[in-house]
Design an enzyme around this catalytic site. Structure first.
Site, PDB file in Angstrom:
ATOM      1  N   CYS A 142      45.038  75.989  29.905  1.00  9.47           N
ATOM      2  CA  CYS A 142      45.110  77.169  29.029  1.00  9.47           C
ATOM      3  C   CYS A 142      46.292  78.039  29.386  1.00  9.47           C
ATOM      4  O   CYS A 142      46.874  78.694  28.540  1.00  9.47           O
ATOM      5  CB  CYS A 142      43.819  77.969  29.156  1.00  9.47           C
ATOM      6  SG  CYS A 142      43.461  78.430  30.864  1.00  9.47           S
ATOM      7  N   GLU A 160      47.899  75.857  19.598  1.00  7.77           N
ATOM      8  CA  GLU A 160      47.687  75.324  20.946  1.00  7.77           C
ATOM      9  C   GLU A 160      47.520  73.806  20.870  1.00  7.77           C
ATOM     10  O   GLU A 160      46.517  73.323  20.341  1.00  7.77           O
ATOM     11  CB  GLU A 160      46.431  75.969  21.557  1.00  7.77           C
ATOM     12  CG  GLU A 160      46.175  75.531  22.970  1.00  7.77           C
ATOM     13  CD  GLU A 160      44.859  76.074  23.528  1.00  7.77           C
ATOM     14  OE1 GLU A 160      43.827  76.028  22.820  1.00  7.77           O
ATOM     15  OE2 GLU A 160      44.847  76.513  24.686  1.00  7.77           O
ATOM     16  N   GLU A 213      37.216  83.875  27.752  1.00  4.48           N
ATOM     17  CA  GLU A 213      38.465  83.262  28.255  1.00  4.48           C
ATOM     18  C   GLU A 213      38.823  82.168  27.265  1.00  4.48           C
ATOM     19  O   GLU A 213      38.222  81.089  27.284  1.00  4.48           O
ATOM     20  CB  GLU A 213      38.231  82.671  29.649  1.00  4.48           C
ATOM     21  CG  GLU A 213      37.915  83.697  30.720  1.00  4.48           C
ATOM     22  CD  GLU A 213      39.153  84.450  31.199  1.00  4.48           C
ATOM     23  OE1 GLU A 213      40.277  84.118  30.768  1.00  4.48           O
ATOM     24  OE2 GLU A 213      38.978  85.384  31.985  1.00  4.48           O
ATOM     25  N   LYS A 266      26.118  75.650  31.352  1.00  2.24           N
ATOM     26  CA  LYS A 266      26.281  74.494  30.465  1.00  2.24           C
ATOM     27  C   LYS A 266      27.735  74.035  30.554  1.00  2.24           C
ATOM     28  O   LYS A 266      28.636  74.656  30.024  1.00  2.24           O
ATOM     29  CB  LYS A 266      25.940  74.839  29.005  1.00  2.24           C
ATOM     30  CG  LYS A 266      25.608  73.545  28.262  1.00  2.24           C
ATOM     31  CD  LYS A 266      26.135  73.350  26.881  1.00  2.24           C
ATOM     32  CE  LYS A 266      27.545  73.291  26.541  1.00  2.24           C
ATOM     33  NZ  LYS A 266      28.210  71.994  26.751  1.00  2.24           N
TER      34      LYS A 266
END
Ligand code: NAD
Length: 484
Positions: A289, A387, A255, A180
């Site tokens: 990331c 972040e 992750e 997905k």
């Protein structure tokens, strides 16, 4: 003519292209113009169920899991080759979908994806068990077996590469997959489905369901026919995914988010360091990331480095991703642009100094934001701690090595970290003390499929890439044969 112009995106289930059971479709937007370029099918629970069933059947019939590693490796080599043969088209598709500069797409996304499949093709052939020395009068050995059906759920920022980092090792180990992709960037996943089929991956071994996280993602995550969840995405969603999978006792690879520190010591080669610092925060428009959005600088060189950044950063070419000279494209979606604007507004409110950037770039209706450098924030500011996931760099001074390490380790994240120094002993010493899955010394974003990749703390657990990746897609069986 790109693929999506030839045929609108449909779900790829059991080797067949089909519309969603309820006929739902969703729009795909070109972030460089803010316009709809195509639509793709939006999977619901019934479609996800069909995909998992197809993957289960394909697993159980042994057409893939029953092959030797060498045979699977041969097919994966063909996948790598087909990516290379179609490099220009894939790069154009990824650039359009994500807003990535076309040069970057070719040199990084497409090249790395091909290299990654090649790496896993080779790894497929080295999946050995071990003969164990025991006092039993027995032949005792271990073997590695595939887990079964893998749910691969991927984020918007590196659609092609991060799908490969899951599908590659999953297939190498003999599993089947339901992928997905991210809601906003589904196009390369559908393109790859065609290439898998062309390469000789049997029907049902890779299935692609495009759709939203809360519907298609959630249905996939909760499906009882899934044996493992390989997830890359935000820490918030990752926490949810891990808890649902945990309840069902399913193994996961997590992750998650990052907020890496890049430390520049006074003995660094400043000219080299600046290049790495800029690459670290503008690469992929900061939607990385493993980006380095927190710059920590030894106080003695702090004013000099800020001066260099103030001059150099506005010169980074921002613009149309189709232009080969562009280094920074738009953000991948309007919501990501808004998030960056909110963080910069907060920095202003907290009295920070905007060294450069700090505003949108008005171009073609796209979601552009100028690379931005912010100084004079306190370490507990949300702008430093959270972040941002955009082209924004915060800069903080430090007085000694201990303070640098403490600041670097002070956020909940632990994905990557970087050190700029010409002192070899310091490089190793500081690398040891940094809480991160990967540490770069004197450069940034040096990545290779042979090097494991993953996080600590809120950046997740499990490793992708390297031989370590295969362990995450296999289960070990011990066999003990009595010699009596
Ligand atoms: P996201 O968490 O919003 O979405 C990731 C994926 O999860 C998407 O496919 C989404 O549709 C799906 N999803 C959402 N809700 C779900 C649910 N309830 N059940 C199952 N699936 C669901 O992340 P994003 O915005 O696409 O990506 C950005 C994030 O990903 C950043 O935090 C970034 O740091 C992280 N990231 C991490 C790595 C890494 O290797 N650690 C790499 C790239 C991106």
């Amino acid at each position: 003519m790109t693929t999506f112009e030839r045929e609108p995106g449909r779900l790829f289930i059991g080797g067949q292209w089909r519309e969603a059971a309820d006929g739902a479709r969703t729009e795909v937007v070109d972030p460089s113009r803010g316009t709809v370029v195509t639509t793709v099918a939006e999977a619901g629970p019934a479609d996800v169920d069909a995909a998992v069933r197809a993957a289960r059947e394909a697993h159980d019939d042994g057409a893939w899991s029953g092959l030797s590693g060498r045979e699977r490796g041969r097919v994966l080599h063909r996948v790598a080759q087909l990516i290379r043969e179609n490099a220009d088209e894939i790069a154009a598709l990824e650039s359009l979908d994500v807003g990535k500069p076309i040069t970057l797409c070719g040199a990084v996304d497409v090249t790395n994806a091909a290299n990654d499949y090649e790496y896993f093709a080779n790894l497929a052939q080295s999946q050995d068990g071990a003969l164990r020395d025991t006092p039993m009068n027995a032949l005792a050995y271990t073997k590695r077996e595939p887990l079964g059906v893998v749910a691969a759920i991927t984020p918007f920022n590196f659609p092609l590469i991060l799908a490969g980092s899951k599908i590659g090792p999953a297939l190498a180990a003999g599993n089947t997959v339901v992928h997905k992709p991210a809601d906003e960037t589904p196009l390369s996943a559908l393109y790859m489905a065609r290439l898998f089929q062309q390469a000789g991956v049997p029907d049902g071994v890779v299935n692609v369901v495009t759709g939203t996280g809360p519907v298609a993602g959630e249905a996939l995550l909760r499906h009882r026919g899934v044996d493992k969840v390989a997830f890359t995405g935000s820490t918030a969603i990752g926490r949810h995914v891990a808890s649902v999978a945990g309840e069902a006792l399913k193994p996961v690879t997590m992750e998650l988010g990052g907020n890496a520190a890049h430390i520049v010591f006074e003995d660094a080669d400043l000219e080299k360091a600046v290049g790495a610092v800029i690459k670290g925060f503008v690469f992929n428009t900061g939607q990385f990331c493993m980006g380095g959005p927190r710059l920590l600088v030894a106080r003695s060189v702090y004013p000099t480095l800020l001066g260099i950044l103030a001059e150099a950063v506005p010169g980074v070419p921002v613009g149309d991703p189709r232009d080969p000279a562009t280094v920074v494209g738009p953000m991948a979606a309007e919501k990501h642009l808004r998030k960056v604007e909110e963080y910069v507004a907060l920095a202003r409110k907290e009295g920070a100094r905007i060294v450069c950037g700090g505003e949108r770039l008005d171009l073609d209706g796209g979601y552009y934001y100028k690379p931005t450098v912010i100084a004079d924030l306190s370490n507990d500011s949300r702008v430093v701690q959270e972040e941002i996931f955009g082209p924004v760099l915060t800069v903080q001074p430090f007085d000694d090595e201990d303070e640098a390490v403490a600041l670097a380790n002070s956020t909940p994240y632990g994905l990557a970290s970087g050190v700029q120094t010409t002192n070899l002993a310091r490089a190793h010493r500081v690398a040891d003390r940094l809480q991160a899955g990967i540490v770069w010394v004197n450069d940034w974003a040096m990545l290779d499929p042979a090097m494991p990749f993953g996080g600590v703390k809120d950046s997740g657990y499990g490793r992708e890439y390297g031989p370590e990746a295969l362990a995450g897609y296999t289960k070990v069986k011990s066999v003990v044969v009595s010699l009596d």
